[in-house]
Scaffold this motif. Structure first.
Motif, PDB file in Angstrom:
ATOM      1  N   ARG A 162       7.291   5.969  -3.235  1.00 12.20           N
ATOM      2  CA  ARG A 162       7.101   4.902  -4.236  1.00 12.20           C
ATOM      3  C   ARG A 162       8.454   4.484  -4.807  1.00 12.20           C
ATOM      4  NH1 ARG A 162       2.273   7.686  -4.472  1.00 12.20           N
ATOM      5  NH2 ARG A 162       2.956   9.439  -5.734  1.00 12.20           N
TER       6      ARG A 162
ATOM      7  N   SER B  83      -3.288   8.232  -7.087  1.00  9.61           N
ATOM      8  CA  SER B  83      -3.709   8.945  -5.869  1.00  9.61           C
ATOM      9  C   SER B  83      -2.791  10.141  -5.658  1.00  9.61           C
ATOM     10  CB  SER B  83      -3.614   8.050  -4.627  1.00  9.61           C
ATOM     11  OG  SER B  83      -4.772   7.277  -4.458  1.00  9.61           O
ATOM     12  N   GLY B  84      -1.495   9.927  -5.899  1.00  3.81           N
ATOM     13  CA  GLY B  84      -0.531  11.019  -5.727  1.00  3.81           C
ATOM     14  C   GLY B  84      -0.945  12.241  -6.531  1.00  3.81           C
TER      15      GLY B  84
ATOM     16  N   LEU C 182      -0.082  13.337   7.488  1.00  2.04           N
ATOM     17  CA  LEU C 182      -1.497  12.969   7.323  1.00  2.04           C
ATOM     18  C   LEU C 182      -2.240  13.041   8.661  1.00  2.04           C
ATOM     19  CD1 LEU C 182      -1.127   9.991   4.807  1.00  2.04           C
ATOM     20  CD2 LEU C 182      -2.160  12.229   4.339  1.00  2.04           C
TER      21      LEU C 182
ATOM     22  N   PHE D 135       5.709  11.782  -1.236  1.00  5.48           N
ATOM     23  CA  PHE D 135       4.836  10.651  -1.612  1.00  5.48           C
ATOM     24  C   PHE D 135       5.457   9.911  -2.801  1.00  5.48           C
ATOM     25  CE2 PHE D 135       1.095  12.687   0.573  1.00  5.48           C
ATOM     26  CZ  PHE D 135       0.570  11.566   1.187  1.00  5.48           C
TER      27      PHE D 135
ATOM     28  N   ARG E 237      -3.598   1.989  -3.694  1.00  5.02           N
ATOM     29  CA  ARG E 237      -3.175   3.345  -4.102  1.00  5.02           C
ATOM     30  C   ARG E 237      -1.775   3.337  -4.708  1.00  5.02           C
ATOM     31  NH1 ARG E 237      -6.645   7.250  -2.075  1.00  5.02           N
ATOM     32  NH2 ARG E 237      -7.529   6.951  -0.005  1.00  5.02           N
ATOM     33  N   TYR E 238      -1.590   4.265  -5.697  1.00  2.00           N
ATOM     34  CA  TYR E 238      -0.281   4.361  -6.382  1.00  2.00           C
ATOM     35  C   TYR E 238      -0.148   5.806  -6.858  1.00  2.00           C
ATOM     36  CZ  TYR E 238       3.518   2.168  -9.238  1.00  2.00           C
ATOM     37  OH  TYR E 238       4.723   1.773  -9.789  1.00  2.00           O
TER      38      TYR E 238
ATOM     39  N   PHE F  72      -4.702  13.685  -5.513  1.00  2.00           N
ATOM     40  CA  PHE F  72      -4.801  14.422  -4.244  1.00  2.00           C
ATOM     41  C   PHE F  72      -4.061  15.757  -4.307  1.00  2.00           C
ATOM     42  CE2 PHE F  72      -7.102  12.065  -0.935  1.00  2.00           C
ATOM     43  CZ  PHE F  72      -7.393  10.910  -1.637  1.00  2.00           C
TER      44      PHE F  72
ATOM     45  N   ARG G 278       3.877   3.491   5.179  1.00  2.00           N
ATOM     46  CA  ARG G 278       4.218   4.316   6.352  1.00  2.00           C
ATOM     47  C   ARG G 278       5.352   3.739   7.184  1.00  2.00           C
ATOM     48  NH1 ARG G 278      -1.274   7.463   8.135  1.00  2.00           N
ATOM     49  NH2 ARG G 278      -2.498   7.080   6.255  1.00  2.00           N
TER      50      ARG G 278
ATOM     51  N   ARG H  40       0.844  -1.197   0.000  1.00  2.00           N
ATOM     52  CA  ARG H  40       0.000   0.000   0.000  1.00  2.00           C
ATOM     53  C   ARG H  40       0.876   1.241   0.000  1.00  2.00           C
ATOM     54  NH1 ARG H  40      -4.177  -0.330   3.972  1.00  2.00           N
ATOM     55  NH2 ARG H  40      -4.661   1.735   3.193  1.00  2.00           N
ATOM     56  N   PHE H  41       0.355   2.283  -0.651  1.00  2.00           N
ATOM     57  CA  PHE H  41       1.030   3.583  -0.622  1.00  2.00           C
ATOM     58  C   PHE H  41       0.084   4.620  -0.032  1.00  2.00           C
ATOM     59  CE2 PHE H  41       3.543   1.473  -3.970  1.00  2.00           C
ATOM     60  CZ  PHE H  41       4.788   1.616  -3.386  1.00  2.00           C
ATOM     61  N   PRO H  42       0.565   5.504   0.849  1.00  2.00           N
ATOM     62  CA  PRO H  42       1.932   5.531   1.302  1.00  2.00           C
ATOM     63  C   PRO H  42       2.277   4.292   2.131  1.00  2.00           C
ATOM     64  CG  PRO H  42       0.589   6.995   2.664  1.00  2.00           C
ATOM     65  CD  PRO H  42      -0.278   6.516   1.542  1.00  2.00           C
TER      66      PRO H  42
ATOM     67  N   GLU I 166      -7.884  12.319   9.680  1.00  2.00           N
ATOM     68  CA  GLU I 166      -6.673  12.622   8.915  1.00  2.00           C
ATOM     69  C   GLU I 166      -6.925  13.740   7.901  1.00  2.00           C
ATOM     70  OE1 GLU I 166      -4.573   9.195   7.283  1.00  2.00           O
ATOM     71  OE2 GLU I 166      -3.590   9.019   9.222  1.00  2.00           O
ATOM     72  N   ARG I 167      -5.823  14.338   7.480  1.00  2.00           N
ATOM     73  CA  ARG I 167      -5.844  15.353   6.442  1.00  2.00           C
ATOM     74  C   ARG I 167      -6.549  14.788   5.207  1.00  2.00           C
ATOM     75  NH1 ARG I 167      -1.894  19.715   6.618  1.00  2.00           N
ATOM     76  NH2 ARG I 167      -0.699  18.651   8.226  1.00  2.00           N
TER      77      ARG I 167
HETATM   78  N1  FDM Z   1      -2.252  10.217  -0.738  1.00  2.00           N
HETATM   79  C1  FDM Z   1      -1.870   8.965  -1.038  1.00  2.00           C
HETATM   80  C2  FDM Z   1      -1.640  11.326  -1.324  1.00  2.00           C
HETATM   81  O1  FDM Z   1      -1.994  12.476  -1.040  1.00  2.00           O
HETATM   82  N2  FDM Z   1      -0.626  11.132  -2.216  1.00  2.00           N
HETATM   83  C3  FDM Z   1      -0.206   9.872  -2.559  1.00  2.00           C
HETATM   84  O2  FDM Z   1       0.733   9.727  -3.377  1.00  2.00           O
HETATM   85  C4  FDM Z   1      -0.846   8.748  -1.943  1.00  2.00           C
HETATM   86  C5  FDM Z   1      -0.398   7.367  -2.276  1.00  2.00           C
HETATM   87  O3  FDM Z   1      -2.801   9.939   1.526  1.00  2.00           O
HETATM   88  F1  FDM Z   1      -5.738  10.674   1.840  1.00  2.00           F
HETATM   89  C6  FDM Z   1      -3.296  10.437   0.286  1.00  2.00           C
HETATM   90  C7  FDM Z   1      -4.572   9.722   0.050  1.00  2.00           C
HETATM   91  C8  FDM Z   1      -5.113   9.520   1.448  1.00  2.00           C
HETATM   92  C9  FDM Z   1      -3.872   9.351   2.288  1.00  2.00           C
HETATM   93  O4  FDM Z   1      -4.569   7.312   3.226  1.00  2.00           O
HETATM   94  C10 FDM Z   1      -3.530   7.906   2.570  1.00  2.00           C
HETATM   95  P1  FDM Z   1      -4.724   5.718   3.400  1.00  2.00           P
HETATM   96  O5  FDM Z   1      -5.879   5.644   4.351  1.00  2.00           O
HETATM   97  O6  FDM Z   1      -3.442   5.256   4.026  1.00  2.00           O
HETATM   98  O7  FDM Z   1      -5.005   5.130   2.061  1.00  2.00           O
END
Ligand code: FDM
Ligand code: ADP
Length: 212
Positions: A76, A101-102, A57, A72, A97-98, A105, A45, A41-43, A149-150
């Motif tokens: 990866r 999502s980066g 976050l 972010f 997510r990859y 967002f 952590r 999973r990304f991010p 979270e943000r």
């Molecule tokens: N997110 C996730 C980003 O803003 N950029 C990114 O590259 C990635 C992979 O981080 F709000 C955001 C999307 C989400 C948060 O939450 C990660 P989860 O619950 O761990 O998926």
């Protein structure tokens, strides 16, 4: 090496679309049918960069918007050697997510273009399949409250959804839109069939480069 490679499969979608639920079920089903598979999973952590992102976050620290976008992406890239190794060993990676999502967002923030946001991720291993779990915000809201979270607000998530829609117009990426409003089992069945097909198709092809 003549070993058939694993596939890189990504699940994307807005919050509460069911990404984590479906990733776990998919990995389990693939393993049950004798196909080596692992979830990522990304991010991520767990790394040092990932810990910085996690604090951001959780609103424990503030980072400038360009800076966090690059972190972010770096998160990866730092996993790429490991990902390539696993794919070459024949392990299918199911990724929650990859880069999409980066881009979605960050570009939902004011004054960020899609183009600028894509740049740091150009050349990452290209997913063989990206499934977008499509869910109406009102249905997502019925799946529970947002956390603290943000980015967990409905107005921001609406902007993110619009950015994903722009990204999905790109025919160089193998997008499949999945109706995520159906039951967990029905969604899972559709995803499983799509993945079995892609695993068979991709096994003899080289790993591509994203957005290149
Ligand atoms: N997110 C996730 C980003 O803003 N950029 C990114 O590259 C990635 C992979 O981080 F709000 C955001 C999307 C989400 C948060 O939450 C990660 P989860 O619950 O761990 O998926
Ligand atoms: P995401 O990873 O996209 O944020 P999750 O997989 O964590 O979503 O799911 C969010 C919540 O919705 C969880 O409580 C989960 O059990 C529930 N859920 C997931 N898929 C479905 C579904 N198809 N129908 C109803 N509830 C679901």
């Amino acid at each position: 090496m003549s070993c058939r490679r694993g596939s890189l499969i990504v699940l994307e979608g807005v919050d509460k679309a069911g990404k984590t639920t479906q990733c776990k079920k998919l990995v389990h089903a693939l393993q049950q049918s004798g196909r080596p598979a692992e979830m990522m999973r990304f991010p991520d952590r767990t790394t040092q960069i990932g810990q910085l992102i996690s604090s951001y976050l959780e609103k424990k620290n503030n980072l400038e918007d360009h800076t966090v976008h690059l972190l972010f992406s770096a998160n990866r890239w730092e996993l790429v050697p490991q990902m390539k190794k696993k794919l070459e060993q024949g392990i299918t990676l199911v990724v929650d997510r990859y880069a999409f999502s980066g881009v979605a967002f960050t570009s939902a923030k004011p004054d960020f273009s899609l183009e600028w946001c894509k740049n740091p991720d150009v050349g990452l291993p290209k997913p063989d399949l990206v499934m977008f779990l499509q869910l109406n915000p009102s249905v997502a809201a019925g799946r529970g409250e947002f956390g603290t979270e943000r980015y967990e607000t409905s107005s921001f998530q609406r902007s993110v959804q619009q950015r994903f829609e722009q990204l999905m117009k790109d025919p160089s990426v193998n997008w499949k839109v999945i109706d995520a409003a159906r039951s967990i089992e029905v969604v899972h069945s559709e995803i499983k069939v799509l993945c079995e097909n892609i695993i068979n198709t991709a096994e003899n092809l080289p790993i591509g480069e994203l957005w290149k």
